[in-house]
Design a protein around this motif. Sequence first.
Motif, PDB file in Angstrom:
ATOM      1  N   GLU A 107     -10.003   6.692  -4.742  1.00 30.89           N
ATOM      2  CA  GLU A 107     -10.431   8.088  -4.285  1.00 30.89           C
ATOM      3  C   GLU A 107      -9.171   8.891  -3.935  1.00 30.89           C
ATOM      4  OE1 GLU A 107     -12.590  10.131  -0.411  1.00 30.89           O
ATOM      5  OE2 GLU A 107     -13.490   8.282  -1.354  1.00 30.89           O
ATOM      6  N   THR A 108      -8.069   8.269  -3.596  1.00 33.10           N
ATOM      7  CA  THR A 108      -6.736   8.754  -3.190  1.00 33.10           C
ATOM      8  C   THR A 108      -5.553   8.680  -4.215  1.00 33.10           C
ATOM      9  OG1 THR A 108      -5.732   7.061  -2.060  1.00 33.10           O
ATOM     10  CG2 THR A 108      -7.359   8.530  -0.896  1.00 33.10           C
ATOM     11  N   GLY A 109      -5.682   7.698  -4.908  1.00 34.52           N
ATOM     12  CA  GLY A 109      -4.745   7.480  -6.051  1.00 34.52           C
ATOM     13  C   GLY A 109      -3.339   6.619  -5.557  1.00 34.52           C
ATOM     14  N   GLU A 110      -3.695   6.248  -4.211  1.00 40.00           N
ATOM     15  CA  GLU A 110      -2.610   5.570  -3.463  1.00 40.00           C
ATOM     16  C   GLU A 110      -2.780   3.871  -3.321  1.00 40.00           C
ATOM     17  OE1 GLU A 110       0.391   6.840  -2.531  1.00 40.00           O
ATOM     18  OE2 GLU A 110      -0.328   8.966  -3.364  1.00 40.00           O
ATOM     19  N   ASP A 111      -1.896   3.196  -3.375  1.00 35.32           N
ATOM     20  CA  ASP A 111      -2.131   1.812  -3.137  1.00 35.32           C
ATOM     21  C   ASP A 111      -1.791   1.642  -1.534  1.00 35.32           C
ATOM     22  OD1 ASP A 111      -2.257   0.764  -5.602  1.00 35.32           O
ATOM     23  OD2 ASP A 111      -0.321   1.280  -5.818  1.00 35.32           O
ATOM     24  N   VAL A 112      -2.521   0.701  -1.082  1.00 37.51           N
ATOM     25  CA  VAL A 112      -2.330   0.257   0.414  1.00 37.51           C
ATOM     26  C   VAL A 112      -2.111  -1.557   0.334  1.00 37.51           C
ATOM     27  CG1 VAL A 112      -3.922   1.755   1.416  1.00 37.51           C
ATOM     28  CG2 VAL A 112      -4.859  -0.544   0.699  1.00 37.51           C
ATOM     29  N   LEU A 113      -1.330  -1.838   1.543  1.00 39.03           N
ATOM     30  CA  LEU A 113      -0.958  -3.257   1.522  1.00 39.03           C
ATOM     31  C   LEU A 113      -2.206  -4.000   2.072  1.00 39.03           C
ATOM     32  CD1 LEU A 113       1.007  -5.738   1.179  1.00 39.03           C
ATOM     33  CD2 LEU A 113       1.963  -4.794   3.389  1.00 39.03           C
ATOM     34  N   ILE A 163      -4.033  -1.144  10.482  1.00 37.49           N
ATOM     35  CA  ILE A 163      -5.376  -1.061  11.166  1.00 37.49           C
ATOM     36  C   ILE A 163      -6.091  -2.395  11.163  1.00 37.49           C
ATOM     37  CG2 ILE A 163      -7.413  -0.049  11.085  1.00 37.49           C
ATOM     38  CD1 ILE A 163      -5.981   2.238   9.327  1.00 37.49           C
ATOM     39  N   THR A 164      -6.404  -3.019  12.194  1.00 34.65           N
ATOM     40  CA  THR A 164      -7.033  -4.188  12.112  1.00 34.65           C
ATOM     41  C   THR A 164      -8.701  -3.937  11.802  1.00 34.65           C
ATOM     42  OG1 THR A 164      -7.568  -4.532  14.469  1.00 34.65           O
ATOM     43  CG2 THR A 164      -5.388  -5.346  13.568  1.00 34.65           C
ATOM     44  N   GLY A 165      -9.184  -5.108  11.374  1.00 32.22           N
ATOM     45  CA  GLY A 165     -10.602  -4.812  11.006  1.00 32.22           C
ATOM     46  C   GLY A 165     -10.944  -3.689  10.185  1.00 32.22           C
ATOM     47  N   SER A 166     -10.144  -3.659   9.068  1.00 31.08           N
ATOM     48  CA  SER A 166     -10.158  -2.374   8.273  1.00 31.08           C
ATOM     49  C   SER A 166     -10.603  -2.602   6.739  1.00 31.08           C
ATOM     50  CB  SER A 166      -8.820  -1.676   8.171  1.00 31.08           C
ATOM     51  OG  SER A 166      -7.673  -2.682   7.847  1.00 31.08           O
ATOM     52  N   SER A 167     -11.556  -3.502   6.788  1.00 30.70           N
ATOM     53  CA  SER A 167     -12.116  -3.942   5.339  1.00 30.70           C
ATOM     54  C   SER A 167     -13.422  -2.928   5.377  1.00 30.70           C
ATOM     55  CB  SER A 167     -12.467  -5.362   5.016  1.00 30.70           C
ATOM     56  OG  SER A 167     -13.230  -5.899   6.147  1.00 30.70           O
ATOM     57  N   GLY A 225      -9.453  -1.110  -3.267  1.00 31.00           N
ATOM     58  CA  GLY A 225      -9.756  -0.507  -4.698  1.00 31.00           C
ATOM     59  C   GLY A 225     -10.408   0.683  -4.450  1.00 31.00           C
ATOM     60  N   CYS A 226     -11.367   0.962  -3.508  1.00 32.75           N
ATOM     61  CA  CYS A 226     -12.144   2.186  -3.024  1.00 32.75           C
ATOM     62  C   CYS A 226     -11.012   3.280  -2.695  1.00 32.75           C
ATOM     63  CB  CYS A 226     -13.217   1.855  -2.026  1.00 32.75           C
ATOM     64  SG  CYS A 226     -14.388   0.764  -2.540  1.00 32.75           S
ATOM     65  N   ILE A 227      -9.977   2.954  -2.093  1.00 33.35           N
ATOM     66  CA  ILE A 227      -9.109   3.700  -1.182  1.00 33.35           C
ATOM     67  C   ILE A 227      -8.192   4.231  -2.625  1.00 33.35           C
ATOM     68  CG2 ILE A 227      -7.116   4.111   0.068  1.00 33.35           C
ATOM     69  CD1 ILE A 227      -8.477   2.262   2.045  1.00 33.35           C
ATOM     70  N   LYS A 228      -7.704   3.448  -3.272  1.00 32.54           N
ATOM     71  CA  LYS A 228      -7.279   3.487  -4.798  1.00 32.54           C
ATOM     72  C   LYS A 228      -7.913   4.715  -5.605  1.00 32.54           C
ATOM     73  CE  LYS A 228      -4.104   3.152  -7.874  1.00 32.54           C
ATOM     74  NZ  LYS A 228      -2.322   3.451  -7.843  1.00 32.54           N
TER      75      LYS A 228
END
Length: 260
Positions: free
Chosen positions: A54-60, A12-16, A49-52
């Motif tokens: 809330e979901t417990g999952e890491d993103v790249l 996903i571009t522009g996804s910050s 960090g926010c995604i981690k």
Amino acid sequence: MELGLKGKVAVITGSSKGIGYYTAMQLVKEGVKVVLCARGEKQLQVAAGCIKNETGEDVLIVPTDITKEKDCKYLIERAVEHFGRLDILINNAGTASANSFESVSSELWQADVDLKVFGAVNCSKYAVPHLRKVGGGAIVNVTAVMAKTPPASSLPSTVSRAAGLALTKAMSKDLGKDNIRVNSVCIGLIRSDQIEKTWKEAEPELSWDEYSRKVGQAIPLGRVGETQEAANVITFLVSDAASYVTGTSVNIDGGSGHAL
């Protein structure tokens, strides 16, 4: 409804922040492995960090300037290297630039086209072979509802966004044989950092719902759209639930647009 997204990989571009961030969050909740990209590494780290949390999952995260073709190439290669495949590309990066025709410089025209048109072209160019390898996939180009009926003093954004609509239709025709679906969403007035800043500076005594209804009086649904509402539509379009949907555009505008 089963969306069939678990185990897929999305860039996903522009996804910050904004629609890109909310879409990333939604996809992670559906079991998708997500790659976030934007120019600013610090903001990407905050988003991850926010995604981690809330979901417990890491993103790249991959800091990327999509106006540079080499960055687009690296983004896709890094995603596939890390996750082993690619199923979804959401071309979301872009800024609003609304000016009268005579006030737009050549430099601004070029910068806008480089970001919104060639950014999507180049990310797609490098993504398509990987989508083909996994038997198909989905691309969503995020555009603007004003691209369909440009008002005065809306340049260069409405022109580059209109190019995004043409790109969507043309790509869908070329790539359908590979089971690669290409759609676009046309964004209207959606809650954003800028809208929230204006609200807090101009009318802090109002709640968000009150301010949203006031600003959205001319919109048939009577309010500003929530960012999550845009993310929901994009999530549907990249899912198996939309397996027979390609080459179309969906307005996310509360009914404010003047074209289908």
